[in-house]
Design a protein around this motif. Structure first.
Motif, PDB file in Angstrom:
ATOM      1  N   ARG A  10      -0.579   4.183   6.109  1.00  0.00           N
ATOM      2  CA  ARG A  10      -1.364   5.374   6.241  1.00  0.00           C
ATOM      3  C   ARG A  10      -2.283   6.587   4.947  1.00  0.00           C
ATOM      4  N   ASN A  11      -2.009   6.184   3.456  1.00  0.00           N
ATOM      5  CA  ASN A  11      -2.634   7.355   2.255  1.00  0.00           C
ATOM      6  C   ASN A  11      -3.522   6.478   1.944  1.00  0.00           C
ATOM      7  N   ILE A  12      -3.677   4.993   2.162  1.00  0.00           N
ATOM      8  CA  ILE A  12      -4.487   4.521   1.459  1.00  0.00           C
ATOM      9  C   ILE A  12      -5.862   4.544   2.993  1.00  0.00           C
ATOM     10  N   PHE A  53       0.971  -1.950   0.223  1.00  0.00           N
ATOM     11  CA  PHE A  53       0.107   0.267  -0.423  1.00  0.00           C
ATOM     12  C   PHE A  53       1.014   1.180  -0.017  1.00  0.00           C
ATOM     13  N   ASP A  54       1.498   1.214  -0.127  1.00  0.00           N
ATOM     14  CA  ASP A  54       2.969   3.115   0.239  1.00  0.00           C
ATOM     15  C   ASP A  54       4.287   2.002  -0.486  1.00  0.00           C
ATOM     16  N   ASP A  55       4.942   3.103  -0.442  1.00  0.00           N
ATOM     17  CA  ASP A  55       6.528   3.199  -1.904  1.00  0.00           C
ATOM     18  C   ASP A  55       7.541   1.909  -0.487  1.00  0.00           C
ATOM     19  N   ILE A  56       7.785   1.269  -1.397  1.00  0.00           N
ATOM     20  CA  ILE A  56       8.072  -0.241  -0.429  1.00  0.00           C
ATOM     21  C   ILE A  56       9.950   0.569  -0.249  1.00  0.00           C
ATOM     22  N   LEU A  57      10.251   0.953  -1.434  1.00  0.00           N
ATOM     23  CA  LEU A  57      11.940   1.804  -1.153  1.00  0.00           C
ATOM     24  C   LEU A  57      12.420   2.756  -0.183  1.00  0.00           C
ATOM     25  N   THR A  58      10.644   3.265   0.037  1.00  0.00           N
ATOM     26  CA  THR A  58      10.748   3.863   1.711  1.00  0.00           C
ATOM     27  C   THR A  58      10.424   4.182   2.856  1.00  0.00           C
ATOM     28  N   SER A  59       9.863   2.797   3.094  1.00  0.00           N
ATOM     29  CA  SER A  59       9.132   2.336   4.496  1.00  0.00           C
ATOM     30  C   SER A  59       9.568   2.137   5.549  1.00  0.00           C
ATOM     31  N   GLU A  60      10.612   2.043   5.227  1.00  0.00           N
ATOM     32  CA  GLU A  60      11.367   1.724   6.683  1.00  0.00           C
ATOM     33  C   GLU A  60      11.888   2.985   7.123  1.00  0.00           C
ATOM     34  N   VAL A  63       9.846   5.081  10.954  1.00  0.00           N
ATOM     35  CA  VAL A  63      10.771   6.024  12.771  1.00  0.00           C
ATOM     36  C   VAL A  63      10.031   6.994  13.022  1.00  0.00           C
ATOM     37  N   VAL A  64       8.259   8.116  12.002  1.00  0.00           N
ATOM     38  CA  VAL A  64       8.199   8.806  12.626  1.00  0.00           C
ATOM     39  C   VAL A  64       6.951   9.018  12.089  1.00  0.00           C
ATOM     40  N   ASP A  65       6.331   7.510  11.282  1.00  0.00           N
ATOM     41  CA  ASP A  65       4.529   7.011  11.671  1.00  0.00           C
ATOM     42  C   ASP A  65       4.577   5.316  11.325  1.00  0.00           C
ATOM     43  N   LYS A  66       4.923   4.895  12.578  1.00  0.00           N
ATOM     44  CA  LYS A  66       4.278   3.345  12.395  1.00  0.00           C
ATOM     45  C   LYS A  66       3.361   2.836  11.746  1.00  0.00           C
TER      46      LYS A  66
END
Length: 231
Positions: A209-211, A190-197, A201-204
């Motif tokens: 979140r977006n969906i 449901f989100d960008d797998i490249l930047t999810s990690e 750190v900020v949002d568990k």
């Protein structure tokens, strides 16, 4: 303490203890109760409200003054109900698109294909179950998940749902192979797998979140509870 002067007096005292005595009261109990009820009723009549069982809520006996101008914040502009945008949905598919919007589906497909490109390297390239997913197939996947909920099959083994011996659900089997279904469920993102990690750190809940936020916002866009003028 009572002292007897003679044996005859003693017998009279003993005999008197065995008898039942009725004492006449100077007070009329029923009349006192009636009087108390009259006082309470008179008190209730003087009050301008009825008191609820919780002894806190008050219900006014008289209607409010109709000649007083309604406060601005209490003026209802729009009546509750479905807004015009929602009324345009006249088929089950259009109603579904109101909540799971095409934008949401496109976003899920995009991120799912990101995952597929990464994990497909671990599979045989000739295997058709690892190919990228497109909108028609993805909607079929959502349909299977929706029907699984209707049939209360969420705790049932997936292999049993695809059985062809009469105990499975035929529509699952004719929609897509079980192997393909398992692969898509594993690869769905449901989100960008490249930047999810980094975002985690900020949002568990960054993975959804977006969906999730879009899904929560849609009912507010489609349905009007009540809108009042600002104070």
């Amino acid at each position: 303490m009572i002292f007897a002067d003679s044996e005859s007096d003693l017998d009279n005292i003993i005999n008197s203890e065995d008898e039942d005595f009725i004492y006449d009261s100077d007070h009329d109990t029923q009349s006192e109760l009636d009087e108390e009820e009259d006082i309470l009723a008179e008190t209730d009549n003087k009050l301008k409200y009825y008191l609820a069982k919780n002894k806190i809520t008050q219900w006014k006996k008289d209607l409010p003054n109709q000649r007083i101008r309604t406060r601005q914040q209490n003026i209802v502009i729009d009546q509750p109900g479905v807004k015009e945008y929602g009324k345009l949905a006249d088929t089950p598919e259009k109603c579904f698109d109101l909540f799971i919007t095409p934008k949401m589906i496109e976003e899920i497909i995009y991120h799912t294909n990101q995952k597929i490109k990464i994990v497909s390297q671990n599979y045989n390239q000739c295997e058709g179950s690892t190919k990228e997913v497109y909108i028609t197939e993805f909607k079929a996947l959502l349909g299977i998940l929706y029907l699984a909920g209707i049939f209360k099959s969420n705790h049932q083994n997936m292999s049993d749902l695809w059985k062809s011996d009469g105990f499975g659900i035929d529509i699952f089997r004719v929609t897509m192979p079980l192997k393909r279904f398992r692969f898509l469920i594993h690869a769905m993102r449901f989100d960008d797998i490249l930047t999810s990690e980094e975002r985690k750190v900020v949002d568990k809940a960054t993975h959804i979140r977006n969906i999730f936020q879009d899904f929560v916002d849609m009912p507010q866009i489609l349905y009007n509870i009540r809108i009042c003028n600002p104070r």
